[in-house]
Design an enzyme around this catalytic site. Structure first.
Site, mmCIF file in Angstrom:
data_model
loop_
_atom_site.group_PDB
_atom_site.id
_atom_site.type_symbol
_atom_site.label_atom_id
_atom_site.label_comp_id
_atom_site.label_asym_id
_atom_site.label_seq_id
_atom_site.Cartn_x
_atom_site.Cartn_y
_atom_site.Cartn_z
ATOM 1 N N LYS A 84 0.853 -1.195 0.000
ATOM 2 C CA LYS A 84 0.000 0.000 0.000
ATOM 3 C C LYS A 84 0.884 1.238 0.000
ATOM 4 O O LYS A 84 1.758 1.398 0.853
ATOM 5 C CB LYS A 84 -0.923 0.005 1.230
ATOM 6 C CG LYS A 84 -2.071 -0.976 1.137
ATOM 7 C CD LYS A 84 -3.002 -0.875 2.327
ATOM 8 C CE LYS A 84 -3.985 0.256 2.183
ATOM 9 N NZ LYS A 84 -5.011 0.243 3.269
ATOM 10 N N ILE A 85 0.623 2.092 -0.986
ATOM 11 C CA ILE A 85 1.404 3.311 -1.178
ATOM 12 C C ILE A 85 0.460 4.509 -1.141
ATOM 13 O O ILE A 85 -0.588 4.498 -1.811
ATOM 14 C CB ILE A 85 2.125 3.287 -2.546
ATOM 15 C CG1 ILE A 85 3.034 2.052 -2.669
ATOM 16 C CG2 ILE A 85 2.891 4.580 -2.768
ATOM 17 C CD1 ILE A 85 4.299 2.108 -1.875
#
Length: 218
Positions: A84-85
């Site tokens: 997750k960015i």
């Protein structure tokens, strides 16, 4: 539409998997903190071993170099770990590099169609529009999901849409109607989706009728 569980609680994950309806799990720093588990990597490893599908684990760094370094360590835990960015300029840089390395990413904290398009063009595997948080500030979160799905379909973008920040069962229904590929939902919402008062009444009536029938035979 696939259903992911939005949690870092191992017991909730185990119970939900037994239902046979959960295809993946998403976590975030807030959810991890709630579990009072200081070993983040160990927790991600445990979850990734339990869940056959994608498991999203979020980076903490805010610069691209730091994000990439964290992502590579997380990706080494298991093939099903998705990174997750956050949706920032540095995040897009990281997504591009990770995409070229074959590491799956989930761009989070998406609040506009522009952001979703940029994330998809950078190579994101998933984008996560936060519908509940948009609703909280007076915007229609579900309209954003519809717009993203429509644009991705028009331009044949492979990035999948995860309806996130789900606050109630109607969010799940509307996400499905909007064409979202996935809805990631808290355990509490999943349990609410299972229940219906008329189902409970029906079961009680069946049991009562059965007891009457038995009493008559006796």
């Amino acid at each position: 539409m696939q259903i992911f569980l939005d949690t870092a609680n191992v017991d909730e994950i185990r119970e939900s998997l037994e239902l046979g309806i959960v295809s993946g799990v998403t976590t975030n720093p807030s959810l991890v903190a709630k579990e009072n588990n200081n070993d983040f990597f160990s927790l991600v490893k445990t979850i990734s071993e339990l869940v056959p599908g994608p498991v999203s684990a979020e980076v903490i760094a805010i610069d691209a170099v730091g994000m990439i370094a964290e992502a590579e360590k997380l990706a080494d835990i298991s093939e099903n770990v998705v990174i997750k960015i956050p949706m920032t300029a540095e995040g897009l840089k990281a997504v591009r590099v990770l995409s070229l390395q074959g590491i799956n990413t989930n761009v989070t904290l998406v609040f506009s169609l522009n952001q979703a398009i940029l994330a998809a063009r950078a190579g994101a595997t998933y984008v996560s529009p936060f519908i509940g948080r948009l609703d909280d500030v007076g915007y229609d979160g579900m309209s954003l999901v519809k717009d993203i799905v429509s644009v991705f379909k028009t331009y044949e973008l492979k990035t999948q849409v995860i309806a996130a920040s789900v606050r109630h069962p109607m969010h799940v229904i509307n996400a499905a109607k909007a064409g979202s590929h996935i809805a990631t939902i808290p355990y509490k919402i999943l349990m609410q989706m299972i229940e219906h008062p008329i189902t409970t009444i029906g079961i009680d009536k069946f049991l009562a009728d059965w007891e009457k029938a038995k009493a008559t035979k006796e």
